[in-house]
Design an enzyme around this catalytic site. Structure first.
Site, PDB file in Angstrom:
ATOM      1  N   ARG A  29       1.385  -7.079  -1.895  1.00  0.00           N
ATOM      2  CA  ARG A  29       1.214  -5.670  -2.260  1.00  0.00           C
ATOM      3  C   ARG A  29       2.081  -5.257  -3.445  1.00  0.00           C
ATOM      4  O   ARG A  29       1.722  -4.336  -4.188  1.00  0.00           O
ATOM      5  CB  ARG A  29       1.481  -4.778  -1.043  1.00  0.00           C
ATOM      6  CG  ARG A  29       0.276  -4.706  -0.133  1.00  0.00           C
ATOM      7  CD  ARG A  29       0.579  -3.917   1.099  1.00  0.00           C
ATOM      8  NE  ARG A  29       1.161  -4.734   2.148  1.00  0.00           N
ATOM      9  CZ  ARG A  29       1.930  -4.265   3.122  1.00  0.00           C
ATOM     10  NH1 ARG A  29       2.229  -2.995   3.166  1.00  0.00           N
ATOM     11  NH2 ARG A  29       2.392  -5.074   4.057  1.00  0.00           N
ATOM     12  N   GLU A  31      10.364  -6.369   9.266  1.00  0.00           N
ATOM     13  CA  GLU A  31      10.180  -5.524  10.449  1.00  0.00           C
ATOM     14  C   GLU A  31       9.463  -6.306  11.546  1.00  0.00           C
ATOM     15  O   GLU A  31       9.703  -6.120  12.716  1.00  0.00           O
ATOM     16  CB  GLU A  31       9.367  -4.278  10.059  1.00  0.00           C
ATOM     17  CG  GLU A  31       9.350  -3.210  11.133  1.00  0.00           C
ATOM     18  CD  GLU A  31       8.415  -2.053  10.780  1.00  0.00           C
ATOM     19  OE1 GLU A  31       7.707  -2.133   9.762  1.00  0.00           O
ATOM     20  OE2 GLU A  31       8.393  -1.089  11.562  1.00  0.00           O
TER      21      GLU A  31
HETATM   22  C1  PRP Z   1       5.370  -5.662   3.061  1.00  0.00           C
HETATM   23  C2  PRP Z   1       5.530  -4.722   1.886  1.00  0.00           C
HETATM   24  C3  PRP Z   1       6.911  -5.020   1.405  1.00  0.00           C
HETATM   25  C4  PRP Z   1       7.651  -5.429   2.662  1.00  0.00           C
HETATM   26  C5  PRP Z   1       8.541  -4.326   3.110  1.00  0.00           C
HETATM   27  O1  PRP Z   1       4.987  -6.910   2.617  1.00  0.00           O
HETATM   28  O2  PRP Z   1       4.542  -4.928   0.900  1.00  0.00           O
HETATM   29  O3  PRP Z   1       6.947  -6.094   0.474  1.00  0.00           O
HETATM   30  O4  PRP Z   1       6.652  -5.683   3.664  1.00  0.00           O
HETATM   31  O5  PRP Z   1       9.196  -4.660   4.288  1.00  0.00           O
HETATM   32  P1  PRP Z   1      10.761  -4.901   4.377  1.00  0.00           P
HETATM   33  O6  PRP Z   1      11.434  -3.762   3.679  1.00  0.00           O
HETATM   34  O7  PRP Z   1      11.022  -4.906   5.866  1.00  0.00           O
HETATM   35  O8  PRP Z   1      11.064  -6.219   3.774  1.00  0.00           O
HETATM   36  P2  PRP Z   1       4.544  -8.079   3.614  1.00  0.00           P
HETATM   37  O9  PRP Z   1       5.692  -9.019   3.791  1.00  0.00           O
HETATM   38  O10 PRP Z   1       3.963  -7.499   4.863  1.00  0.00           O
HETATM   39  O11 PRP Z   1       3.477  -8.883   2.792  1.00  0.00           O
HETATM   40  P3  PRP Z   1       2.158  -8.459   1.990  1.00  0.00           P
HETATM   41  O12 PRP Z   1       2.606  -7.688   0.777  1.00  0.00           O
HETATM   42  O13 PRP Z   1       1.601  -9.781   1.620  1.00  0.00           O
HETATM   43  O14 PRP Z   1       1.277  -7.632   2.891  1.00  0.00           O
HETATM   44  N1  ADE Z   2       5.861  -3.714   5.659  1.00  0.00           N
HETATM   45  C1  ADE Z   2       6.863  -3.750   6.559  1.00  0.00           C
HETATM   46  N2  ADE Z   2       6.721  -2.814   7.489  1.00  0.00           N
HETATM   47  C2  ADE Z   2       5.568  -2.153   7.179  1.00  0.00           C
HETATM   48  C3  ADE Z   2       4.877  -1.069   7.761  1.00  0.00           C
HETATM   49  N3  ADE Z   2       5.337  -0.470   8.864  1.00  0.00           N
HETATM   50  N4  ADE Z   2       3.742  -0.643   7.172  1.00  0.00           N
HETATM   51  C4  ADE Z   2       3.278  -1.240   6.057  1.00  0.00           C
HETATM   52  N5  ADE Z   2       3.886  -2.269   5.468  1.00  0.00           N
HETATM   53  C5  ADE Z   2       5.020  -2.720   6.024  1.00  0.00           C
END
Ligand code: PRP
Ligand code: ADE
Length: 171
Positions: A58, A95
């Site tokens: 993302r 998370e």
């Molecule tokens: C999500 C989001 C952030 C991260 C935030 O990515 O895009 O990069 O989690 O969470 P944090 O502050 O607890 O680290 P995710 O790892 O879910 O991967 P994605 O972007 O591939 O969906």
């Molecule tokens: N990445 C980590 N925690 C998330 C949440 N609650 N929603 C969307 N993206 C996330």
């Protein structure tokens, strides 16, 4: 425009007890998407940054058009095994699990001014990982930008404690 109207809360995804902030409505609305990238560009217009660092997947969605708009470079931070040249990697907590992120060793020049961009700040683990990767590479972090933060998790404190300039489009 209130960007919060373009973020959808999904209960119990990807695990029970997690409220997932789905940013896809921003992406499917051209005005909301443009507004988001434009707002980030406005925040960092005087940063002097020459590179944006963002994590898959993302982070790429906002980081790449922001780099294009600002006329600066883009550095992808990816999961292990995805970047073909020499990597430096860090592991961090999320998370809903743990993860490892990697960056090409030569992606950032010593002293280069860098912006770290992501869609969302939750625990701050991903952001902390990116800060570590950039710092280890000798980059100068001039700002960190997120579309949204989850105030009930540690991310905002992690960013504050990092001492780096940071902002959220939505508090
Ligand atoms: C999500 C989001 C952030 C991260 C935030 O990515 O895009 O990069 O989690 O969470 P944090 O502050 O607890 O680290 P995710 O790892 O879910 O991967 P994605 O972007 O591939 O969906
Ligand atoms: N990445 C980590 N925690 C998330 C949440 N609650 N929603 C969307 N993206 C996330």
């Amino acid at each position: 425009m209130n960007l919060r109207d373009y973020i959808r809360d999904i209960q119990d995804y990807p695990k029970e007890g997690i409220v997932f902030f789905d940013i896809t409505p921003i992406l499917s609305d051209p005005d909301a998407f443009r507004h988001t990238v434009d707002c980030l560009a406005e925040k960092f217009k005087d940063s002097g940054a020459t590179k944006i660092v963002a994590a898959e997947a993302r982070g790429f969605i906002f980081g790449a058009p922001l780099a294009y708009k600002m006329g600066i470079g883009f550095v992808p931070v990816r999961k292990p095994g995805k970047l073909p040249h020499k990597n430096r990697c860090v592991s961090y907590d999320l998370e809903y699990g743990t993860d490892t992120l990697c960056m090409h060793e030569d992606a950032i020049a010593e002293g280069e001014k860098v912006l770290v961009i992501d869609d969302l700040l939750a625990t701050g683990g991903t952001a902390e990982g990116m800060l570590k990767l950039v710092t280890e590479a000798g980059g100068d972090i001039v700002g960190c930008g997120f579309v949204v933060q989850l105030g009930f998790l540690d991310g905002p404190k992690v960013m504050k404690d990092s001492g780096h300039n940071h902002c959220f489009l939505l508090e």
